[in-house]
Scaffold this motif. Structure first.
Motif, PDB file in Angstrom:
ATOM      1  N   ARG A  82       0.845  -1.203   0.000  1.00  0.00           N
ATOM      2  CA  ARG A  82       0.000   0.000   0.000  1.00  0.00           C
ATOM      3  C   ARG A  82       0.882   1.255   0.000  1.00  0.00           C
ATOM      4  NH1 ARG A  82      -5.222   1.350   2.073  1.00  0.00           N
ATOM      5  NH2 ARG A  82      -5.844  -0.660   1.163  1.00  0.00           N
ATOM      6  N   SER A  83       1.933   1.260   0.783  1.00  0.00           N
ATOM      7  CA  SER A  83       2.826   2.425   0.836  1.00  0.00           C
ATOM      8  C   SER A  83       3.533   2.647  -0.493  1.00  0.00           C
ATOM      9  CB  SER A  83       3.866   2.255   1.946  1.00  0.00           C
ATOM     10  OG  SER A  83       4.883   1.333   1.579  1.00  0.00           O
ATOM     11  N   GLN A  84       3.643   1.586  -1.298  1.00  0.00           N
ATOM     12  CA  GLN A  84       4.267   1.690  -2.614  1.00  0.00           C
ATOM     13  C   GLN A  84       3.238   1.846  -3.727  1.00  0.00           C
ATOM     14  OE1 GLN A  84       7.712   1.999  -2.922  1.00  0.00           O
ATOM     15  NE2 GLN A  84       7.309   2.220  -0.731  1.00  0.00           N
ATOM     16  N   GLY A  85       2.018   2.221  -3.330  1.00  0.00           N
ATOM     17  CA  GLY A  85       1.024   2.613  -4.317  1.00  0.00           C
ATOM     18  C   GLY A  85       0.056   1.545  -4.751  1.00  0.00           C
ATOM     19  N   ALA A  86       0.235   0.279  -4.302  1.00  0.00           N
ATOM     20  CA  ALA A  86      -0.707  -0.784  -4.672  1.00  0.00           C
ATOM     21  C   ALA A  86      -1.912  -0.691  -3.749  1.00  0.00           C
ATOM     22  CB  ALA A  86      -0.052  -2.149  -4.580  1.00  0.00           C
ATOM     23  N   THR A  87      -2.876   0.124  -4.142  1.00  0.00           N
ATOM     24  CA  THR A  87      -4.025   0.383  -3.275  1.00  0.00           C
ATOM     25  C   THR A  87      -5.064  -0.730  -3.338  1.00  0.00           C
ATOM     26  OG1 THR A  87      -5.073   1.683  -5.030  1.00  0.00           O
ATOM     27  CG2 THR A  87      -3.693   2.873  -3.438  1.00  0.00           C
ATOM     28  N   ILE A  88      -4.985  -1.569  -4.377  1.00  0.00           N
ATOM     29  CA  ILE A  88      -5.856  -2.740  -4.491  1.00  0.00           C
ATOM     30  C   ILE A  88      -4.957  -3.953  -4.684  1.00  0.00           C
ATOM     31  CG2 ILE A  88      -7.602  -3.889  -5.899  1.00  0.00           C
ATOM     32  CD1 ILE A  88      -8.825  -1.172  -6.426  1.00  0.00           C
ATOM     33  N   LEU A  89      -5.092  -4.925  -3.782  1.00  0.00           N
ATOM     34  CA  LEU A  89      -4.122  -6.012  -3.698  1.00  0.00           C
ATOM     35  C   LEU A  89      -4.821  -7.330  -3.428  1.00  0.00           C
ATOM     36  CD1 LEU A  89      -0.929  -6.459  -3.435  1.00  0.00           C
ATOM     37  CD2 LEU A  89      -1.308  -6.305  -0.969  1.00  0.00           C
ATOM     38  N   LEU A  90      -4.481  -8.347  -4.221  1.00  0.00           N
ATOM     39  CA  LEU A  90      -4.881  -9.712  -3.901  1.00  0.00           C
ATOM     40  C   LEU A  90      -3.704 -10.419  -3.236  1.00  0.00           C
ATOM     41  CD1 LEU A  90      -6.890 -11.082  -6.977  1.00  0.00           C
ATOM     42  CD2 LEU A  90      -7.722  -9.854  -4.962  1.00  0.00           C
ATOM     43  N   ALA A  91      -3.986 -11.115  -2.148  1.00  0.00           N
ATOM     44  CA  ALA A  91      -2.961 -11.900  -1.448  1.00  0.00           C
ATOM     45  C   ALA A  91      -2.936 -13.290  -2.061  1.00  0.00           C
ATOM     46  CB  ALA A  91      -3.279 -11.979   0.038  1.00  0.00           C
ATOM     47  N   SER A  92      -1.797 -13.669  -2.625  1.00  0.00           N
ATOM     48  CA  SER A  92      -1.673 -14.940  -3.324  1.00  0.00           C
ATOM     49  C   SER A  92      -1.112 -16.022  -2.412  1.00  0.00           C
ATOM     50  CB  SER A  92      -0.763 -14.786  -4.544  1.00  0.00           C
ATOM     51  OG  SER A  92      -1.286 -13.849  -5.455  1.00  0.00           O
ATOM     52  N   LEU A  93      -1.763 -17.178  -2.433  1.00  0.00           N
ATOM     53  CA  LEU A  93      -1.260 -18.360  -1.737  1.00  0.00           C
ATOM     54  C   LEU A  93      -0.587 -19.264  -2.756  1.00  0.00           C
ATOM     55  CD1 LEU A  93      -4.248 -19.129   0.669  1.00  0.00           C
ATOM     56  CD2 LEU A  93      -2.321 -17.565   0.951  1.00  0.00           C
ATOM     57  N   VAL A  94       0.099 -20.299  -2.280  1.00  0.00           N
ATOM     58  CA  VAL A  94       0.693 -21.307  -3.153  1.00  0.00           C
ATOM     59  C   VAL A  94       0.100 -22.664  -2.802  1.00  0.00           C
ATOM     60  CG1 VAL A  94       2.835 -20.040  -3.545  1.00  0.00           C
ATOM     61  CG2 VAL A  94       2.665 -21.592  -1.591  1.00  0.00           C
ATOM     62  N   SER A  95       0.377 -23.660  -3.624  1.00  0.00           N
ATOM     63  CA  SER A  95      -0.170 -24.995  -3.395  1.00  0.00           C
ATOM     64  C   SER A  95       0.220 -25.509  -2.005  1.00  0.00           C
ATOM     65  CB  SER A  95       0.342 -25.962  -4.459  1.00  0.00           C
ATOM     66  OG  SER A  95      -0.105 -25.571  -5.738  1.00  0.00           O
ATOM     67  N   ALA A  96      -0.768 -26.080  -1.336  1.00  0.00           N
ATOM     68  CA  ALA A  96      -0.586 -26.613   0.013  1.00  0.00           C
ATOM     69  C   ALA A  96      -1.713 -27.604   0.267  1.00  0.00           C
ATOM     70  CB  ALA A  96      -0.617 -25.484   1.046  1.00  0.00           C
ATOM     71  N   PRO A  97      -1.585 -28.438   1.295  1.00  0.00           N
ATOM     72  CA  PRO A  97      -2.708 -29.314   1.637  1.00  0.00           C
ATOM     73  C   PRO A  97      -3.958 -28.490   1.923  1.00  0.00           C
ATOM     74  CG  PRO A  97      -0.716 -29.973   2.796  1.00  0.00           C
ATOM     75  CD  PRO A  97      -0.415 -28.657   2.153  1.00  0.00           C
ATOM     76  N   PRO A  98      -5.135 -29.015   1.613  1.00  0.00           N
ATOM     77  CA  PRO A  98      -6.359 -28.218   1.774  1.00  0.00           C
ATOM     78  C   PRO A  98      -6.553 -27.682   3.173  1.00  0.00           C
ATOM     79  CG  PRO A  98      -6.854 -30.540   1.338  1.00  0.00           C
ATOM     80  CD  PRO A  98      -5.412 -30.345   1.053  1.00  0.00           C
ATOM     81  N   GLU A  99      -6.181 -28.456   4.198  1.00  0.00           N
ATOM     82  CA  GLU A  99      -6.357 -27.965   5.561  1.00  0.00           C
ATOM     83  C   GLU A  99      -5.468 -26.759   5.843  1.00  0.00           C
ATOM     84  OE1 GLU A  99      -3.553 -31.589   5.716  1.00  0.00           O
ATOM     85  OE2 GLU A  99      -5.428 -31.017   4.713  1.00  0.00           O
ATOM     86  N   GLU A 100      -4.287 -26.708   5.192  1.00  0.00           N
ATOM     87  CA  GLU A 100      -3.410 -25.549   5.371  1.00  0.00           C
ATOM     88  C   GLU A 100      -3.955 -24.340   4.622  1.00  0.00           C
ATOM     89  OE1 GLU A 100      -0.783 -25.225   7.372  1.00  0.00           O
ATOM     90  OE2 GLU A 100      -1.266 -27.232   8.114  1.00  0.00           O
ATOM     91  N   LEU A 101      -4.509 -24.545   3.449  1.00  0.00           N
ATOM     92  CA  LEU A 101      -5.112 -23.441   2.714  1.00  0.00           C
ATOM     93  C   LEU A 101      -6.311 -22.873   3.470  1.00  0.00           C
ATOM     94  CD1 LEU A 101      -4.898 -24.869  -0.918  1.00  0.00           C
ATOM     95  CD2 LEU A 101      -3.533 -23.012   0.054  1.00  0.00           C
ATOM     96  N   ILE A 102      -7.109 -23.752   4.046  1.00  0.00           N
ATOM     97  CA  ILE A 102      -8.252 -23.305   4.848  1.00  0.00           C
ATOM     98  C   ILE A 102      -7.785 -22.470   6.032  1.00  0.00           C
ATOM     99  CG2 ILE A 102     -10.052 -24.127   6.422  1.00  0.00           C
ATOM    100  CD1 ILE A 102     -10.498 -26.441   4.409  1.00  0.00           C
ATOM    101  N   LYS A 103      -6.747 -22.945   6.688  1.00  0.00           N
ATOM    102  CA  LYS A 103      -6.198 -22.205   7.836  1.00  0.00           C
ATOM    103  C   LYS A 103      -5.720 -20.819   7.411  1.00  0.00           C
ATOM    104  CE  LYS A 103      -2.384 -22.474  11.183  1.00  0.00           C
ATOM    105  NZ  LYS A 103      -1.227 -23.300  11.634  1.00  0.00           N
ATOM    106  N   GLN A 104      -5.056 -20.740   6.247  1.00  0.00           N
ATOM    107  CA  GLN A 104      -4.478 -19.457   5.852  1.00  0.00           C
ATOM    108  C   GLN A 104      -5.519 -18.486   5.325  1.00  0.00           C
ATOM    109  OE1 GLN A 104      -1.592 -18.925   6.860  1.00  0.00           O
ATOM    110  NE2 GLN A 104      -1.243 -16.876   6.028  1.00  0.00           N
ATOM    111  N   VAL A 105      -6.546 -18.966   4.632  1.00  0.00           N
ATOM    112  CA  VAL A 105      -7.572 -18.021   4.183  1.00  0.00           C
ATOM    113  C   VAL A 105      -8.318 -17.441   5.386  1.00  0.00           C
ATOM    114  CG1 VAL A 105      -7.824 -19.076   1.909  1.00  0.00           C
ATOM    115  CG2 VAL A 105      -9.373 -19.762   3.749  1.00  0.00           C
ATOM    116  N   GLU A 106      -8.417 -18.198   6.452  1.00  0.00           N
ATOM    117  CA  GLU A 106      -9.048 -17.666   7.663  1.00  0.00           C
ATOM    118  C   GLU A 106      -8.195 -16.570   8.294  1.00  0.00           C
ATOM    119  OE1 GLU A 106      -9.757 -21.250   9.872  1.00  0.00           O
ATOM    120  OE2 GLU A 106     -11.744 -21.540   8.986  1.00  0.00           O
ATOM    121  N   VAL A 107      -6.874 -16.668   8.125  1.00  0.00           N
ATOM    122  CA  VAL A 107      -5.985 -15.593   8.573  1.00  0.00           C
ATOM    123  C   VAL A 107      -6.187 -14.349   7.720  1.00  0.00           C
ATOM    124  CG1 VAL A 107      -3.556 -14.866   8.706  1.00  0.00           C
ATOM    125  CG2 VAL A 107      -4.227 -17.127   9.556  1.00  0.00           C
TER     126      VAL A 107
END
Length: 374
Positions: A82-107
């Motif tokens: 945001r400080s570098q001007g990216a006012t709209i940002l998608l947070a990208s995840l990488v391949s992981a077990p589904p339970e780990e992806l679920i945990k991280q999207v909740e974060v």
């Protein structure tokens, strides 16, 4: 940031460049006035004002990683961009077990609700392990609609995009979930040929889905004049108005000449940044894989594959304007086209639009960011 005030400089508007002033009140632009100016690069004195940058593929920065970080680490990464001007940002995840992806999207959904993130991009796990790039092939597996549905549910509406290989099994079922939840389908990390990719694009567009290419040319077969592959299919679809293509225009993922070749009204810059963005050379992590950054280039310690980026959209903007790209073209690639991908109606410096402006100095460095707070 003040919600009411004004800022002057060279302004990139939807109708061209002016030297003038933007007035804003209560987080909205109320007036844009000035005189036409030449589109010949950054202002030699004063500021250049452009719409807020949009980054639809970003794994982190300033030591914070979206795929594995805590809320505070992810917040640090989002605030850095945001400080570098990216006012709209998608947070990208990488391949992981589904339970780990679920945990991280909740974060991450906490930061989405705050307005610091626009949403979440799943880069996998339904991709091709033979084109894994800097992802752990152990966590890549065939398309599984049940797992995808559970991840979507955990994210509570914040999954905005998913990278899928066109050749993955159960593609139609995955696409139908994207339709139900308004998710952009991005084809990438693929070994598919031209015909397979073209068919997948047709299936997606027939369902009314927005289609993009994940970091075009990277993690897909090289473009060959007798075997155009996925890259050729995505470029053809973009020409036909059926897809958009991501370009990591940092001089590492793509040469400047390749960026020139692939540029169009349906191409847009992404950073593919990892936690090393904004940090010195050294050792970092992407997912569970060790990364070493030397000279600003991130590579896996094991195998040497390029492992995401260390640039920001602002740096890519500055790089290509310095090469002679017009401000209007650079704005289209760093902001306008991506806003079309997201379906944003008013992401421009114009009256009644939400306040969303990046001020650049004469060297292209971000001097200030003006954005309507949620």
């Amino acid at each position: 940031m003040k919600s009411t005030g004004e800022i002057s400089g060279r302004i990139v508007t939807p109708r061209g460049i002016i030297d003038g002033t933007v007035s804003f009140k209560d987080g909205h632009i109320v007036a844009v006035s000035g005189n036409p100016a030449a589109d010949n690069g950054l202002a030699s004195t004063g500021l250049t004002l452009v719409p807020g940058f949009i980054d639809l593929h970003n794994h982190g920065g300033l030591g914070g990683a979206f795929p594995t970080g805590t809320v505070e680490q992810a917040r640090r990464a989002a605030q850095f961009h945001r400080s570098q001007g990216a006012t709209i940002l998608l947070a990208s995840l990488v391949s992981a077990p589904p339970e780990e992806l679920i945990k991280q999207v909740e974060v991450l959904k906490e930061l989405c609700a705050e307005g610091l993130l626009f949403g979440i991009h799943l880069e996998g796990p339904f991709i091709n392990a033979c084109r894994c790039g800097a992802q752990n092939p152990d966590f890549i597996y065939p398309g599984n609609p049940e797992d995808f549905g559970q991840i979507i549910g955990a994210a509570a509406g914040w999954i905005k995009s998913i990278t899928i290989a066109p050749e993955t099994p159960n593609l139609v079922a995955l696409l139908e979930l994207c339709v139900q939840h308004g998710i952009i389908v991005s084809f990438g990390h693929t070994d598919a040929d031209f015909e397979t990719t073209t068919h997948a694009i047709s299936q997606a567009t027939a369902l009314g889905l927005k289609v993009t290419a994940t970091h075009l040319f990277n993690a897909m077969p090289p473009l060959h004049h007798r075997a155009p592959g996925a890259a050729g299919a995505m470029l053809a679809a973009a020409r036909n108005g059926e897809a958009f293509v991501e370009l990591v225009a940092d001089g590492v993922h793509l040469s400047d000449g390749t960026v020139d070749f692939a540029r169009s009204e349906r191409a847009f810059f992404v950073s593919d940044a990892i936690e090393a963005a904004g940090m010195p050379d050294g050792n970092y992590i992407l997912g569970v894989l060790e990364v070493e950054v030397q000279g600003g280039v991130a590579r896996l310690k094991n195998g040497g594959a390029i492992a995401g980026g260390t640039s920001t959209i602002a740096q890519q903007f500055r790089r290509h304007v310095a090469r002679g790209m017009t401000l209007c073209d650079a704005t289209q690639l760093s902001s306008t086209t991506a806003s079309r991908v997201l379906g944003l109606r008013q992401h421009a410096i114009e009256v009644n639009a939400p306040l969303n402006i990046v001020a650049l100095d004469s060297q292209g460095q971000v001097a200030a960011v003006y954005v309507k707070e949620i």
